[in-house]
Design a protein around this motif. Structure first.
Motif, short mmCIF file in Angstrom:
data_model
loop_
_atom_site.label_atom_id
_atom_site.label_comp_id
_atom_site.label_asym_id
_atom_site.label_seq_id
_atom_site.Cartn_x
_atom_site.Cartn_y
_atom_site.Cartn_z
N SER A 4 -3.18 24.59 28.41
CA SER A 4 -3.63 24.73 27.03
C SER A 4 -3.36 23.46 26.24
O SER A 4 -2.32 22.82 26.42
CB SER A 4 -2.90 25.91 26.38
N TYR A 6 -2.51 23.47 23.26
CA TYR A 6 -1.35 23.77 22.44
C TYR A 6 -0.03 23.64 23.19
O TYR A 6 1.04 23.61 22.57
CB TYR A 6 -1.46 25.16 21.83
N SER A 21 0.70 22.37 19.27
CA SER A 21 0.63 23.71 18.66
C SER A 21 0.70 23.62 17.13
O SER A 21 0.31 24.57 16.45
CB SER A 21 1.75 24.61 19.20
N LYS A 24 -2.68 24.41 15.78
CA LYS A 24 -3.28 25.71 16.11
C LYS A 24 -4.17 26.17 14.96
O LYS A 24 -3.80 26.07 13.80
CB LYS A 24 -2.18 26.74 16.35
N GLY A 137 -8.07 25.99 20.76
CA GLY A 137 -7.43 25.03 21.64
C GLY A 137 -8.22 24.71 22.90
O GLY A 137 -7.70 24.09 23.81
#
Length: 161
Positions: A4, A6, A21, A24, A137
């Motif tokens: 990911s 993030y 993150s 986000k 993401g």
């Protein structure tokens, strides 16, 4: 490798660790930059995009890189000052990174495997290659340096809705 966007992190131009993150829920455009490149003028339209859409949840993340023609020789303080004075850059800048090779930043390894380039290549060919990430993401697309930032407006607007 993390799966990911993030889960990735990087060091900002002031030397602070930053988790992706933190972005986000935003539409993110990641760009490898250089101060002495034929595409350096793209800083101005990148800043324009950032100013135009930042209040709607858009951010540009700039990653200086010296791997292409030695076009980013300065240290972080020099890079930051150059970007601010010459182009009014206020979007987040990060510490200088490698985007290719064994020393490539983990974030760039992730981006390149998520959105391959021409003919399925993972290698980045030059400065100002751009990666567009949606609010969830997901890395949606890679753009070559020749794609002007202003040509991404429609896609950014669609993702911000």
């Amino acid at each position: 490798m993390s799966q990911s966007f993030y889960e990735q992190s990087a060091v900002d131009i002031q030397g602070n660790a930053v988790s992706m993150s933190d972005y986000k829920g935003k539409v993110v455009l990641v760009v490898n930059t250089a101060s002495e490149c034929g595409f350096t003028h793209q800083y101005k339209p990148l800043e324009h995009l950032y100013q135009l859409y930042k209040d709607q949840g858009f951010v540009v993340l700039g990653f200086p890189c010296n791997q292409f023609g030695g076009q980013e020789k300065g240290d972080e303080a020099t890079i930051s000052q150059f970007c601010e004075l010459n182009f009014g850059v206020s979007f987040p800048l990060f510490s200088k990174v490698d985007v290719n090779g064994t020393e490539a930043a983990p974030l760039y390894k992730f981006l390149k495997s998520s959105a391959k380039g021409l003919l399925g290549s993972e290698s980045i060919k030059w400065n100002f290659t751009k990666f567009l990430i949606n609010k969830d993401g997901k890395v949606l697309k890679r753009y070559s340096p020749t794609i002007k930032p202003e040509n991404l407006m429609t896609e950014i607007e669609t993702l911000l809705k």
